[in-house]
Scaffold this motif. Structure first.
Motif, PDB file in Angstrom:
ATOM      1  N   GLU A   1       0.830  -1.202   0.000  1.00 56.45           N
ATOM      2  CA  GLU A   1       0.000   0.000   0.000  1.00 56.45           C
ATOM      3  C   GLU A   1       0.865   1.253   0.000  1.00 56.45           C
ATOM      4  O   GLU A   1       0.595   2.207  -0.740  1.00 56.45           O
ATOM      5  CB  GLU A   1      -0.930  -0.008   1.209  1.00 56.45           C
ATOM      6  N   ARG A   2       1.928   1.259   0.807  1.00 52.08           N
ATOM      7  CA  ARG A   2       2.837   2.417   0.818  1.00 52.08           C
ATOM      8  C   ARG A   2       3.530   2.580  -0.533  1.00 52.08           C
ATOM      9  O   ARG A   2       3.714   3.700  -1.023  1.00 52.08           O
ATOM     10  CB  ARG A   2       3.865   2.267   1.939  1.00 52.08           C
ATOM     11  N   GLU A   3       3.896   1.454  -1.154  1.00 54.85           N
ATOM     12  CA  GLU A   3       4.547   1.504  -2.465  1.00 54.85           C
ATOM     13  C   GLU A   3       3.616   2.136  -3.504  1.00 54.85           C
ATOM     14  O   GLU A   3       4.046   2.978  -4.303  1.00 54.85           O
ATOM     15  CB  GLU A   3       4.953   0.089  -2.893  1.00 54.85           C
ATOM     16  N   ILE A   4       2.350   1.762  -3.495  1.00 47.87           N
ATOM     17  CA  ILE A   4       1.386   2.342  -4.441  1.00 47.87           C
ATOM     18  C   ILE A   4       1.192   3.828  -4.153  1.00 47.87           C
ATOM     19  O   ILE A   4       1.144   4.648  -5.081  1.00 47.87           O
ATOM     20  CB  ILE A   4       0.051   1.574  -4.407  1.00 47.87           C
ATOM     21  N   CYS A   5       1.094   4.215  -2.891  1.00 51.31           N
ATOM     22  CA  CYS A   5       0.986   5.644  -2.545  1.00 51.31           C
ATOM     23  C   CYS A   5       2.182   6.409  -3.099  1.00 51.31           C
ATOM     24  O   CYS A   5       2.023   7.504  -3.668  1.00 51.31           O
ATOM     25  CB  CYS A   5       0.890   5.825  -1.034  1.00 51.31           C
ATOM     26  N   ASP A   6       3.375   5.837  -2.948  1.00 58.08           N
ATOM     27  CA  ASP A   6       4.581   6.482  -3.467  1.00 58.08           C
ATOM     28  C   ASP A   6       4.560   6.581  -4.994  1.00 58.08           C
ATOM     29  O   ASP A   6       4.962   7.600  -5.562  1.00 58.08           O
ATOM     30  CB  ASP A   6       5.831   5.727  -3.014  1.00 58.08           C
ATOM     31  N   LEU A   7       4.086   5.526  -5.669  1.00 61.93           N
ATOM     32  CA  LEU A   7       4.003   5.554  -7.129  1.00 61.93           C
ATOM     33  C   LEU A   7       2.997   6.599  -7.618  1.00 61.93           C
ATOM     34  O   LEU A   7       3.252   7.291  -8.606  1.00 61.93           O
ATOM     35  CB  LEU A   7       3.614   4.171  -7.669  1.00 61.93           C
ATOM     36  N   ILE A   8       1.873   6.717  -6.931  1.00 60.06           N
ATOM     37  CA  ILE A   8       0.867   7.719  -7.305  1.00 60.06           C
ATOM     38  C   ILE A   8       1.451   9.124  -7.157  1.00 60.06           C
ATOM     39  O   ILE A   8       1.277   9.973  -8.030  1.00 60.06           O
ATOM     40  CB  ILE A   8      -0.415   7.537  -6.465  1.00 60.06           C
TER      41      ILE A   8
ATOM     42  N   ARG B   1       4.720   9.924  -7.190  1.00 59.39           N
ATOM     43  CA  ARG B   1       5.808  10.087  -8.160  1.00 59.39           C
ATOM     44  C   ARG B   1       5.284  10.295  -9.578  1.00 59.39           C
ATOM     45  O   ARG B   1       5.731  11.192 -10.289  1.00 59.39           O
ATOM     46  CB  ARG B   1       6.724   8.861  -8.127  1.00 59.39           C
ATOM     47  N   ASP B   2       4.327   9.471  -9.999  1.00 52.46           N
ATOM     48  CA  ASP B   2       3.892   9.485 -11.391  1.00 52.46           C
ATOM     49  C   ASP B   2       2.740  10.443 -11.681  1.00 52.46           C
ATOM     50  O   ASP B   2       2.590  10.904 -12.810  1.00 52.46           O
ATOM     51  CB  ASP B   2       3.500   8.079 -11.836  1.00 52.46           C
ATOM     52  N   LEU B   3       1.907  10.724 -10.678  1.00 51.68           N
ATOM     53  CA  LEU B   3       0.756  11.602 -10.893  1.00 51.68           C
ATOM     54  C   LEU B   3       0.850  12.918 -10.135  1.00 51.68           C
ATOM     55  O   LEU B   3       0.065  13.831 -10.381  1.00 51.68           O
ATOM     56  CB  LEU B   3      -0.540  10.880 -10.481  1.00 51.68           C
TER      57      LEU B   3
END
Length: 111
Positions: A13-20, A22-24
């Motif tokens: 979940e933290r990884e997805i938050c970080d990707l959102i 970073r990318d968005l």
């Protein structure tokens, strides 16, 4: 669910938050009450995101059902999942995929 599974899920979940972020460029947070209160792992209006981080990908239909239960109208469910040493995948209904494709094609000046 054991402690190591919860830890792996929280890390996903933290990884997805970080990707959102970073990318968005959008800051989102994990729903820390999801186990007790239900709901999605991450809310990113108009989407309700269920995150699954597993050794192997399981029954995705169960995950989609869980994501749908975590939605509040008019949110739309998305499941993101990743097996060990694999890329993140996004799972959504075909209707949602076609809606996104229509928007992209229209923005690109296509049909």
């Amino acid at each position: 669910m054991g402690k190591s599974q919860r830890t792996k899920g929280a890390a996903g979940e933290r990884e997805i938050c970080d990707l959102i972020l970073r990318d968005l460029g959008i800051e989102v947070h994990r729903n820390l009450q999801q186990t007790r209160d239900g709901g999605a792992d991450i809310k990113l209006k108009p989407f309700s995101i269920e995150v699954k981080r597993r050794a192997a990908i399981g029954n995705i239909y169960d995950w989609v059902d869980q994501a749908e239960r975590g939605c509040e109208f008019p949110e739309r469910p998305i499941v993101v999942c990743r097996a060990d040493r694999k890329k993140w995948l996004a799972i959504m209904t075909i209707d949602e995929l076609f809606r996104l494709i229509r928007e992209e094609v229209a923005a690109a000046g296509g049909k």
